[in-house]
Design an enzyme around this catalytic site. Structure first.
Site, PDB file in Angstrom:
ATOM      1  N   GLY A 354       0.812  -1.205   0.000  1.00 49.62           N
ATOM      2  CA  GLY A 354       0.000   0.000   0.000  1.00 49.62           C
ATOM      3  C   GLY A 354       0.843   1.250   0.000  1.00 49.62           C
ATOM      4  O   GLY A 354       2.077   1.194   0.115  1.00 49.62           O
ATOM      5  N   PRO A 355       0.213   2.401  -0.125  1.00 48.09           N
ATOM      6  CA  PRO A 355       0.950   3.669  -0.150  1.00 48.09           C
ATOM      7  C   PRO A 355       1.647   3.937   1.179  1.00 48.09           C
ATOM      8  O   PRO A 355       1.331   3.323   2.207  1.00 48.09           O
ATOM      9  CB  PRO A 355      -0.157   4.714  -0.414  1.00 48.09           C
ATOM     10  CG  PRO A 355      -1.324   3.940  -0.908  1.00 48.09           C
ATOM     11  CD  PRO A 355      -1.237   2.589  -0.299  1.00 48.09           C
ATOM     12  N   PRO A 356       2.620   4.847   1.187  1.00 45.95           N
ATOM     13  CA  PRO A 356       3.308   5.186   2.443  1.00 45.95           C
ATOM     14  C   PRO A 356       2.345   5.795   3.461  1.00 45.95           C
ATOM     15  O   PRO A 356       1.417   6.518   3.104  1.00 45.95           O
ATOM     16  CB  PRO A 356       4.358   6.213   2.001  1.00 45.95           C
ATOM     17  CG  PRO A 356       4.510   6.033   0.529  1.00 45.95           C
ATOM     18  CD  PRO A 356       3.187   5.571   0.029  1.00 45.95           C
ATOM     19  N   GLY A 357       2.603   5.499   4.728  1.00 47.24           N
ATOM     20  CA  GLY A 357       1.844   6.125   5.799  1.00 47.24           C
ATOM     21  C   GLY A 357       0.486   5.522   6.069  1.00 47.24           C
ATOM     22  O   GLY A 357      -0.324   6.133   6.760  1.00 47.24           O
ATOM     23  N   GLY A 359       0.016   2.561   7.648  1.00 44.56           N
ATOM     24  CA  GLY A 359       0.026   1.722   8.842  1.00 44.56           C
ATOM     25  C   GLY A 359       0.527   0.315   8.618  1.00 44.56           C
ATOM     26  O   GLY A 359       0.237  -0.563   9.429  1.00 44.56           O
ATOM     27  N   LYS A 360       1.298   0.060   7.569  1.00 39.16           N
ATOM     28  CA  LYS A 360       1.758  -1.302   7.293  1.00 39.16           C
ATOM     29  C   LYS A 360       2.719  -1.787   8.379  1.00 39.16           C
ATOM     30  O   LYS A 360       2.596  -2.908   8.882  1.00 39.16           O
ATOM     31  CB  LYS A 360       2.439  -1.348   5.920  1.00 39.16           C
ATOM     32  CG  LYS A 360       1.535  -0.953   4.769  1.00 39.16           C
ATOM     33  CD  LYS A 360       2.227  -1.106   3.428  1.00 39.16           C
ATOM     34  CE  LYS A 360       3.402  -0.167   3.283  1.00 39.16           C
ATOM     35  NZ  LYS A 360       3.003   1.249   3.291  1.00 39.16           N
ATOM     36  N   SER A 678      -4.937   3.423 -18.336  1.00 38.94           N
ATOM     37  CA  SER A 678      -6.294   3.676 -17.862  1.00 38.94           C
ATOM     38  C   SER A 678      -6.894   4.967 -18.388  1.00 38.94           C
ATOM     39  O   SER A 678      -8.054   5.266 -18.112  1.00 38.94           O
ATOM     40  CB  SER A 678      -6.320   3.700 -16.327  1.00 38.94           C
ATOM     41  OG  SER A 678      -5.495   4.730 -15.835  1.00 38.94           O
ATOM     42  N   LYS A 721      -9.000   6.648  -6.893  1.00 37.62           N
ATOM     43  CA  LYS A 721      -9.533   7.461  -7.988  1.00 37.62           C
ATOM     44  C   LYS A 721     -10.916   8.014  -7.646  1.00 37.62           C
ATOM     45  O   LYS A 721     -11.238   9.163  -7.952  1.00 37.62           O
ATOM     46  CB  LYS A 721      -9.598   6.626  -9.266  1.00 37.62           C
ATOM     47  CG  LYS A 721      -8.232   6.243  -9.822  1.00 37.62           C
ATOM     48  CD  LYS A 721      -8.355   5.389 -11.073  1.00 37.62           C
ATOM     49  CE  LYS A 721      -6.989   5.054 -11.640  1.00 37.62           C
ATOM     50  NZ  LYS A 721      -7.071   4.220 -12.859  1.00 37.62           N
TER      51      LYS A 721
END
Length: 809
Positions: A354-357, A359-360, A678, A721
């Site tokens: 997932g994107p940074p920040g 909570g991974k 896309s 999106k």
């Protein structure tokens, strides 16, 4: 040279003093000094050299220079490859600066030539010269870096003033002391100063020699002691009393016997302990063997923690530490449930993408707490050497185990939760591919006997719970992906960010900055404005930094007692804490336009809107693509154009438009690179709008890949999106039909605010996005009528085709 007053170019000298009668060469590198040398070569070759008191000053002024220097003649210059100049000079006379003049490229000085003041008493001078001779001889006896023959030849000079200059110029003393001699015009005073300097240097040399003799005596004593100790060891070995190595061996054997180690490990350790006893304690090999034994004994071969398989406790911990992330929490609870029922799930490698920040990393820590396991983190960002994973052979100097074995040693248990952070940031070099080394680690069928190059023993990693994190899977090798259970973590919605800020970030930052809830309050209107105007991300890292900045400002006001009552943060006064807004989200256009379509894009920072513009001009069918488009996006534009050409008649477009019109497709924000398939249906819609004259509904946005046949293919990043479209004020989104499963997972507030249209082909897309031709645009359609009339003969057939044609429009 007979003139007593001269105007000469100036060259300041760093750490060096030049005397009359000296011939030497030095390098000139400063621009003003190079210009001075070249000026002198162009005129009479005379130049003035003086000592610079502060060597740190690059462009010295008059106050930074000694007033007395040397008038010199340049004998030769040599241009060096690095741009500097090597100068050979001959010192002529002393000179004193009377005027300092800065020109454009160099400095000129007015110089008064100075003559030596002779001594009034010749006998006194002879005594001083003789004293100087004795001191020089004594100095040469203590200082062996000067050639005695050279100094003897120098002392044959009869002129006392010249003799003083030559001696001090060859003496190894500081440039400041040499400048003191140069400043002295009186020959008698100059001799006295030189005698004082040489006497001081002799005293220093005597002290240095005494210290050197003491050090040498100490070294001799240490060497003697070393020899005696070596003899003592040999005697002890002959008598059987040498127990230093045996003491270590006995300690290690006791540790081996007290541990429940695997048989192969115990045998290897006993073998190395026996080898240790046969190795000299003072040899390098002894330290290598000892370090190996201690490393193997420090590993948790026989220690593991008991898992806490309580679903309610795990659920409470996950809800306490994280808001949202329902799919991830469900997957973790599923893992715990399976673990409780079967004892050991087969696939225990999780990969959070997932994107940074988002909570991974923190959710992995919460999982370790929920299971009651030790937590250890390994950062893989920038790792490009296989030895970082598998370790180095212990035969190499400075060898050490790899990161996995080292992490197990630090964890203290054989079944920790091991987090491989940023697994997508690994690279490879000539030293090997670390991703290939990870294949064995992540394979449950192979990691039961993982062998590190350093310990050379199999370690069972099957009990370790591996969790990996990544921002993107594009750079992760396919065999490695096949061994992991991928769990995608999408970006947070506005509501989720607001709840995270209220429940976690604001209380945490208040506590860290020493503020109470009664001292700093966030108004309900502040968080939406903070999130929209000061952050643009999928996670909450930047949001937390902005909240921390607000807390710092509030802390200053609180300490200064300038705040009357509690500090309240609102949307209106947010700029007082954070300055002017950083981001401004696009809003829909004021009116429907021809050739302008709202597209949707996915970035690593979350979703974004992408407007695509198409203009047509009279020409020869040239296609122009601008906006920093990647190869895939350019191919999508060509596929869209081919679709429009193939269906021009049905779309109400002149079939020879590609011969008579130039088409320009542009995506704004040209400084930002864009790529991906896309935007295909967006480009096709913009082309149809521009060529047919039909406006595009400004409240419609779309995303999807187009084929030559007009089919709409699925895309990724739907949630991000859709959030971008929601921020823009879009009311309808056209999606590929195959993205229906992704639609079901969208937040309910998005579904309630936006109408989603699922399209299998371009017919649905155009029907949703294009509006009828306005009255002002009917005139161009008359050309279409004449065009169709020219193609079809027969009135009955002509009327039917015209009716069918414009019904499509």
């Amino acid at each position: 040279m007979t003139k007593n007053r001269l105007t000469l170019p100036l060259v300041p000298l760093r750490g060096m003093t030049v005397f009359p009668g000296m011939t030497l060469h030095f390098d000139v590198g400063r621009p003003r000094s190079i210009a001075a040398v070249r000026r002198a070569m162009d005129t009479d070759k005379y130049i003035f050299l003086c000592y610079q008191t502060d060597i740190a000053v690059d462009q010295p002024q008059a106050k930074d220079l000694a007033q007395i220097g040397t008038i010199a003649e340049i004998r030769q210059i040599l241009n060096l490859p690095d741009g500097n100049i090597r100068v050979l000079i001959n010192g002529l006379d002393r000179g004193k600066i009377t005027r300092f003049t800065e020109l454009d490229q160099l400095v000129e000085v007015n110089v008064t030539r100075l003559e030596d003041i002779p001594a009034s008493d010749d006998i006194q001078i002879q005594v001083l010269v003789r004293r100087m001779y004795h001191l020089v001889e004594e100095f040469l006896s203590l200082y062996d870096r000067l050639s005695p023959e050279a100094m003897t030849s120098l002392l044959s000079i009869e002129n006392p003033g010249e003799l003083t200059d030559v001696v001090i110029s060859n003496f190894p003393v500081k440039a400041q002391l040499k400048q003191e001699i140069l400043d002295e015009i009186s020959v008698e005073a100059r001799l006295k100063k030189l005698i004082a300097i040489i006497s001081h240097e002799i005293d220093i040399l005597k002290i240095e020699k005494e210290l050197a003799d003491k050090v040498q005596e100490s070294l001799d004593e240490n060497q003697r002691e070393y020899v005696l100790r070596e003899k003592l060891k040999v005697i002890q070995e002959e008598l059987g009393d040498g127990a230093s190595a045996e003491d270590d061996a006995q300690k290690y054997r006791k540790q081996v016997n007290s541990r429940q180690l695997p048989q192969e490990v115990a045998d290897k350790l006993n073998e190395e302990i026996t080898r240790l006893t046969k190795t000299h304690p003072y040899s390098q090999e002894y330290g290598v063997v000892q370090n190996y034994i201690e490393t193997v004994l420090a590993l948790p071969w026989d220690h593991k923690t008991e898992d806490r398989l309580d679903l309610e406790t795990a659920k409470a911990i996950l809800e306490r530490d994280h808001y949202g992330l329902q799919k991830v929490k469900e997957r973790i609870l599923e893992y715990i449930a399976v673990r409780k029922l079967s004892g050991q799930p087969k696939n225990n490698i999780l990969c959070l993408v997932g994107p940074p920040g988002t909570g991974k990393t923190s959710i992995a820590r919460s999982l370790a707490e929920a299971l009651g396991r030790n937590y250890i983190r390994i950062s893989l960002g920038g790792v490009q050497n296989e030895s970082e994973i598998r370790g180095h052979r212990k035969t190499y100097v400075g060898a050490m185990p790899g990161r996995i074995i080292d992490a197990l040693k630090r964890a203290g248990s054989s079944n920790p939760l091991m987090l491989f952070d940023e697994i997508d940031k690994m690279s490879h070099s000539y030293n090997g591919d670390p991703a290939s080394a990870m294949l064995e680690v992540f394979d449950p069928e192979q990691n039961q006997s993982f062998r590190d190059h350093y310990i050379e023993l199999p370690f069972d990693l099957s009990g370790v719970l591996f969790v990996a994190t990544a921002n993107s899977l594009d750079t992760v090798p396919k065999p490695l992906l096949d061994r992991m259970d991928i769990m995608e973590i999408s970006g947070y919605t506005m509501d989720e960010k607001m709840n995270i800020a209220k429940k976690y970030l604001i209380p945490k930052q208040r506590r860290m900055h020493g503020l109470k809830a009664s001292q700093l309050k966030f108004n309900a209107s502040a968080l939406p404005a903070l999130i929209e105007s000061y952050t643009r991300e999928s996670g909450v890292r930047s949001l937390e930094r902005r909240i921390a900045a607000i807390c710092r400002k509030a802390a200053v006001k609180t300490v200064e007692d300038s705040a009357e009552g509690p500090i309240s943060v609102t949307a209106k006064n947010l700029s007082e804490f954070l300055g002017k807004p950083i981001y401004h989200y696009d809003k829909t256009a004021a009116q429907d336009q021809i050739g302008l379509v709202n597209g949707l894009a996915w970035t690593e920072s979350g979703g974004d809107t992408l407007s695509i513009e198409v203009n047509t001009m009279s020409g020869t069918g040239k296609l122009e693509l601008t906006g920093n488009l990647g190869d895939v996006m350019q191919e999508s534009a060509k596929a869209a154009l081919s679709f429009v050409r193939a269906n021009a008649f049905r779309l109400g477009i002149a079939q020879d438009f590609y011969k008579k019109l130039d088409i320009h497709i542009h995506v704004p924000e040209g400084a930002v690179p864009k790529d991906g398939p896309s935007a295909g249906i967006t480009m096709a819609t913009a082309l149809v709008s521009a060529l047919s004259g039909r406006p595009v509904n400004r409240l419609v946005a779309m995303t999807g890949e187009i084929t030559l046949r007009g089919r709409v293919l699925p895309i990724g990043g739907l949630k991000e999106k859709a959030l971008a479209a929601f921020r823009m004020g879009i009311k309808t989104i056209v999606l590929p039909f195959d993205n229906k499963p992704d639609y079901e997972e969208l937040p309910q507030n998005l579904k309630d605010s936006i109408s989603f249209v699922f399209a299998k082909d371009m017919n649905t897309v155009l029907k949703t996005a294009l509006l009828p031709v306005s009255t002002a645009k009917k005139q161009p359609l008359q050309k279409e009528v004449r065009y169709i009339d020219a193609l079809i003969s027969g009135s009955e057939q002509k009327e039917r085709v015209r009716a069918d044609h414009f019904q499509q429009i």
